[in-house]
Design a protein around this motif. Structure first.
Motif, PDB file in Angstrom:
ATOM      1  N   HIS A  28       0.865  -1.180   0.000  1.00 18.89           N
ATOM      2  CA  HIS A  28       0.000   0.000   0.000  1.00 18.89           C
ATOM      3  C   HIS A  28       0.903   1.231   0.000  1.00 18.89           C
ATOM      4  O   HIS A  28       2.134   1.095   0.049  1.00 18.89           O
ATOM      5  CB  HIS A  28      -0.975  -0.006   1.179  1.00 18.89           C
ATOM      6  CG  HIS A  28      -0.362  -0.020   2.543  1.00 18.89           C
ATOM      7  ND1 HIS A  28       0.496  -1.006   2.983  1.00 18.89           N
ATOM      8  CD2 HIS A  28      -0.488   0.840   3.601  1.00 18.89           C
ATOM      9  CE1 HIS A  28       0.859  -0.771   4.227  1.00 18.89           C
ATOM     10  NE2 HIS A  28       0.292   0.354   4.629  1.00 18.89           N
TER      11      HIS A  28
ATOM     12  N   LYS B 113      -5.888   1.836  -6.550  1.00 23.57           N
ATOM     13  CA  LYS B 113      -6.235   3.078  -5.857  1.00 23.57           C
ATOM     14  C   LYS B 113      -5.008   3.836  -5.359  1.00 23.57           C
ATOM     15  O   LYS B 113      -5.136   4.953  -4.844  1.00 23.57           O
ATOM     16  CB  LYS B 113      -7.177   2.780  -4.684  1.00 23.57           C
ATOM     17  CG  LYS B 113      -8.564   2.316  -5.141  1.00 23.57           C
ATOM     18  CD  LYS B 113      -9.495   2.101  -3.966  1.00 23.57           C
ATOM     19  CE  LYS B 113     -10.884   1.685  -4.463  1.00 23.57           C
ATOM     20  NZ  LYS B 113     -11.810   1.403  -3.343  1.00 23.57           N
ATOM     21  N   GLY B 114      -3.831   3.237  -5.529  1.00 18.34           N
ATOM     22  CA  GLY B 114      -2.617   3.890  -5.075  1.00 18.34           C
ATOM     23  C   GLY B 114      -1.799   4.529  -6.178  1.00 18.34           C
ATOM     24  O   GLY B 114      -0.942   5.372  -5.912  1.00 18.34           O
TER      25      GLY B 114
ATOM     26  N   HIS C 178      -6.276   1.268  -0.383  1.00 23.54           N
ATOM     27  CA  HIS C 178      -5.309   1.055  -1.461  1.00 23.54           C
ATOM     28  C   HIS C 178      -4.326  -0.060  -1.091  1.00 23.54           C
ATOM     29  O   HIS C 178      -3.137   0.013  -1.392  1.00 23.54           O
ATOM     30  CB  HIS C 178      -4.550   2.359  -1.750  1.00 23.54           C
ATOM     31  CG  HIS C 178      -4.066   3.066  -0.506  1.00 23.54           C
ATOM     32  ND1 HIS C 178      -2.967   2.652   0.215  1.00 23.54           N
ATOM     33  CD2 HIS C 178      -4.562   4.143   0.146  1.00 23.54           C
ATOM     34  CE1 HIS C 178      -2.801   3.442   1.263  1.00 23.54           C
ATOM     35  NE2 HIS C 178      -3.754   4.369   1.237  1.00 23.54           N
TER      36      HIS C 178
END
Length: 318
Positions: A70, A96-97, A162
Motif C-alpha cells: 500500500h 487506488k494507489g 489502497h
C-alpha cells in the motif's frame, strides 16, 4: 547494518531501520529469475536496503519488480528513490494507489499532519514515480516471477483502501503489509508471540479488516510476512490476536469519545492511546511478560498513530 535474514523458499528479509529502529520495518527480496522486492519503507531506509542487496550479491540492475502493499510512506515512500537505482524495475501498486505515487503531494500532506516537525527526518525525500514505470494489479491478478513461482494479488482493505496482499503459494505464505496487523518479534526473547491491529488514519475500517483476515485465513497459509516486522509461522495465533484486540481498540475509542464528547481530536487521540497502552500493559503483565523500554517505546509509537485512525473512523461514523 544487520545481515539479511534467510527465511527459506528463496526469500530474504532486510531490516531497513524505519524511524531508525531495528525490527521495525522490513523489505523482502524474492530470489527468482525476476528479482522481486516487496516493500521499500521510507526514503531514509533506502541506504539500508541497498546495503542489504549488496550483502545478498543482488545487483540493482537485476531487480525486475518492486511491489508496495500500500502507499503509506513507511511502506512505499522510498519507492521513487529506490527506482532511481533500479533502471530495469517497475513498481507494482494497488489501482487506488497509482495516482498518489505519480503525484505524492496528498501523501506528503497527510503524513505531515500526523508526524508534524518529524516529517522530514522520517520521510524525505519523496520522489514521484513516472507513470510508465508503474504497473497496476487488480484483485486476483497474477505475476509470474520464476518458472515455478507465480504471485497472486488480493484486495485486502481495512487498514487502507489502497492495500493488497501478495499470496505466494510456493512458500505457502502471504505478504500482508498492515492488513492483519503488526508483529512484535522484540517479545520473542521474553518467550511471547505478540500481534496488534494497525488502525492508522484515514481509511481504517474494522469490518473490512476482519473480512480481509477471513479471506487470507481461508488460503490455509503456513506463514505470514508482515510489513512490521518479519515472518510468523503461526498464522492461527496472528488471526486470533487480531480478532481479540480489534474490538478492544474500537471500544476504547468509543468510550473515550463518549466521555470526552467536547474534547479536541488531539485530546481524544491522546486518551485513546493512553487507554490502549494501559490495557496492553495489563495483558502482558497477566502473561508474565516483563516490560522493557524498547518494547514499550515501539508499542506506544504505534498506538499514537492507531488512536488517530480510531478517532477519525468514529468521527466519520457519526
Amino acid at each position: 547494518m544487520r545481515k539479511p535474514i534467510d527465511l527459506g523458499y528463496g526469500i530474504s528479509l532486510i531490516d531497513v531501520f524505519d524511524l531508525g529502529k531495528e525490527n521495525r520495518t522490513g523489505t523482502y527480496v524474492i530470489h527468482e529469475e525476476d528479482i522481486t522486492i516487496i516493500e521499500t519503507s521510507a526514503s531514509p531506509s533506502i541506504p539500508y536496503l541497498l546495503k542489504g542487496l549488496e550483502a545478498l550479491e543482488v545487483d540493482t540492475a537485476e531487480v525486475k519488480y518492486i511491489i508496495v502493499t500500500h502507499i503509506h510512506l513507511d511502506h512505499a515512500g522510498g519507492a521513487g528513490l529506490l527506482l532511481e537505482r533500479c533502471p530495469n524495475a517497475k513498481v507494482i501498486v494497488h489501482p487506488k494507489g497509482k495516482r498518489h505515487l505519480v503525484n505524492p503531494s496528498r501523501l506528503i500532506q497527510g503524513a505531515r499532519a500526523v508526524y508534524g516537525q518529524q516529517f522530514d527526518e522520517f520521510f524525505n525525500p519523496i520522489l514521484p514515480i513516472p507513470e510508465d514505470r508503474l504497473v497496476v494489479k487488480e484483485d486476483g491478478d497474477t505475476l509470474q516471477i520464476g518458472k515455478n513461482r507465480t504471485l497472486t494479488f488480493l484486495n485486502t482493505p481495512g487498514h487502507a483502501n489502497h492495500h493488497f496482499s501478495i499470496y505466494d503459494p510456493y512458500s505457502s505464505g502471504i505478504f500482508t503489509g498492515d492488513t492483519v496487523g503488526v508483529y512484535y518479534p522484540q517479545l520473542l526473547s521474553k518467550g511471547f508471540e505478540f500481534y496488534l491491529p494497525s488502525t492508522s488514519p484515514n481509511q481504517f475500517n474494522p469490518q473490512a479488516m476482519l473480512e480481509a483476515a477471513d479471506r487470507i485465513e481461508n488460503l490455509n497459509i503456513d506463514r505470514i510476512y508482515f510489513g512490521h516486522y518479519g515472518m510468523s509461522e503461526n498464522p492461527d495465533l496472528a488471526f486470533k490476536q487480531l480478532r481479540y484486540w480489534l474490538p478492544i481498540f474500537v471500544e476504547t475509542g468509543e468510550s473515550v469519545t463518549k466521555e470526552q464528547a467536547d474534547a479536541s481530536f488531539k485530546e481524544k487521540t491522546a486518551s485513546i492511546s493512553k487507554g490502549l497502552f494501559a490495557k496492553i500493559s495489563e495483558y502482558l503483565a497477566e502473561k508474565n511478560v516483563s516490560p522493557s523500554p524498547d518494547v514499550d517505546e515501539i508499542i506506544q509509537l504505534d498506538l499514537n498513530v492507531c488512536a488517530m485512525g480510531i478517532a477519525d473512523y468514529l468521527e466519520k461514523k457519526k
